[in-house]
Design a protein around this motif. Sequence first.
Motif, short mmCIF file in Angstrom:
data_model
loop_
_atom_site.label_atom_id
_atom_site.label_comp_id
_atom_site.label_asym_id
_atom_site.label_seq_id
_atom_site.Cartn_x
_atom_site.Cartn_y
_atom_site.Cartn_z
N GLN B 81 57.52 -49.79 50.59
CA GLN B 81 57.39 -51.00 51.39
C GLN B 81 58.19 -50.82 52.67
O GLN B 81 59.31 -50.31 52.62
CB GLN B 81 58.00 -52.19 50.66
N PRO B 82 57.66 -51.25 53.81
CA PRO B 82 58.47 -51.20 55.02
C PRO B 82 59.72 -52.06 54.85
O PRO B 82 59.68 -53.09 54.18
CB PRO B 82 57.55 -51.81 56.08
N VAL B 83 60.82 -51.60 55.45
CA VAL B 83 62.07 -52.35 55.35
C VAL B 83 61.98 -53.61 56.20
O VAL B 83 61.55 -53.57 57.34
CB VAL B 83 63.25 -51.46 55.82
N VAL B 84 62.35 -54.74 55.61
CA VAL B 84 62.33 -56.01 56.32
C VAL B 84 63.67 -56.21 57.01
O VAL B 84 64.72 -56.05 56.40
CB VAL B 84 62.12 -57.19 55.35
N ARG B 85 63.63 -56.53 58.29
CA ARG B 85 64.89 -56.81 59.00
C ARG B 85 64.92 -58.25 59.45
O ARG B 85 63.92 -58.96 59.39
CB ARG B 85 65.03 -55.87 60.20
#
Lengths: 321, 178
Positions: B81-85
């Motif tokens: 999963q793409p990292v959420v910022r």
Amino acid sequence: MRTSADIAQTSRLRSRHLLGIADLEAEEIRLILDTAEAMKEIGTRPIKKVPTLRGRTVVNLFFEPSTRTRTSFEVAEKRLSADTLSIAVATSSVTKGETLLDTVRNLEAMAPDMIVMRHSSSGAPHLLARLCRSAIINAGDGMHEHPTQALLDAFTIREHKGRLNGLKVAIVGDLQHSRVLRSNVLLLNRMGAEVWACGPATLLPAELARFGVRVTTSIDEAVDGADVVMMLRIQQERMSGHYIPSTREYFTLFGLTPERLRRARPDVIIMHPGPMNRGVEIDSDVADGPYSVILEQVANGVAVRMAVLYLLAGHEADTER
Amino acid sequence: MPSVMDADRMGRALTRIAHEILERNRGTNELALVGIRTRGVPLARRIARSLREINGDDVPTGALDITLYRDDLMRQPVGPQPVVRRTEIPFSIDDRRILLVDDVLYTGRTIRAALDALIDFGRPRAIQLVVLVDRGHRELPIKADYVGKNLPTSPHQSVQVRLQEIDGQDDVAIEEEL
């Protein structure tokens, strides 16, 4: 304030289920906590919702009563736009004699993507994880684990202290029956905190010291110099088991009062997973006092559960293809 | 790996965009900048600095993470999963003219996600798009209002924007993908 060692270097969870803290590496714990930081901001927006889990179905299956955890999961699912379905045991066909596995297989016929479950038997979610297609999130199993509670506790501590490593955390209360204790001990140990456990001798599991916990029956010793004091509920239903003489005597010996709290560090935070028994394990002046972060824990619970749902949902996409 | 924009040219392009923003909006009244993570954020801050130098006004600046709005989320065949910022927009966007800032405009899908995300924060009077590089190959009906450089590319190439704040140097390069 946070060092690079506190920031996740990984971007995925190894398992497609969240069954317990025991299965998580330190890196995975950091990833969940970092993701929860981003999720927390969504709760401050005018529209508290993102489209991430649109079209996904999550079933909340609670075989034990729960207000806080169930509503927290429901809010988290709704903020990620998942379709949710909550089933409480009293209204389901379990009361008509259906087995756990049959109940879940019937639910699976409706093709949920994830099942959040609480059960009074330790290991029930592990059984389902082996036999079902859905991803399973453990929302508390018997006296075993309650991983999302430990994660939200760690998130709350990290928010206040900027780290977990090197902190003295005192956990006080019914240690024998507490899955919150078990998950917290595993997590805090893994992240390098010093964990003290304190409770009456009748409620101290014999094997606790093996987990790398310092055990004491003196609350003064446990609270002395503590960065964090975590109070556990004395479960009224245990009274009949003669573990403690009376709630009044328990409060005299183990209750957290403003006087006892003076031994802790000046910037101590007080936590409680709820539901609280005021005047049994915690004085009202402490519960509502300036050191208490008990209501923050509830708010952070939503953000941490959003992080877990998001990270596990990515796994599903992996396995479907 | 040919470099197509060095630090000087990048600086001039951003200053020119700042002038264009002032001209088109007749000043900085009701303007706000929102950078798309990751590299849109330092670009938005630089444009804010230019606007202050030219006009003397501070334009509020925020950061937008569009991960949770991506249309390819949950559809990727493999990979994490793409990292959420964190999204940080510390001002109301209601009735403001929002300048959405990104480094590269390509398919337009990031901008589509950013528009959805922004509208969840309120109802801006207008949204205008600022990009450092427009490399073409749009898959959605999206067009930039301010462009640092139009860069013809083939779909087999990738455009790398490096910025001082993140990468330690300012440049834009085209790389061949195999």
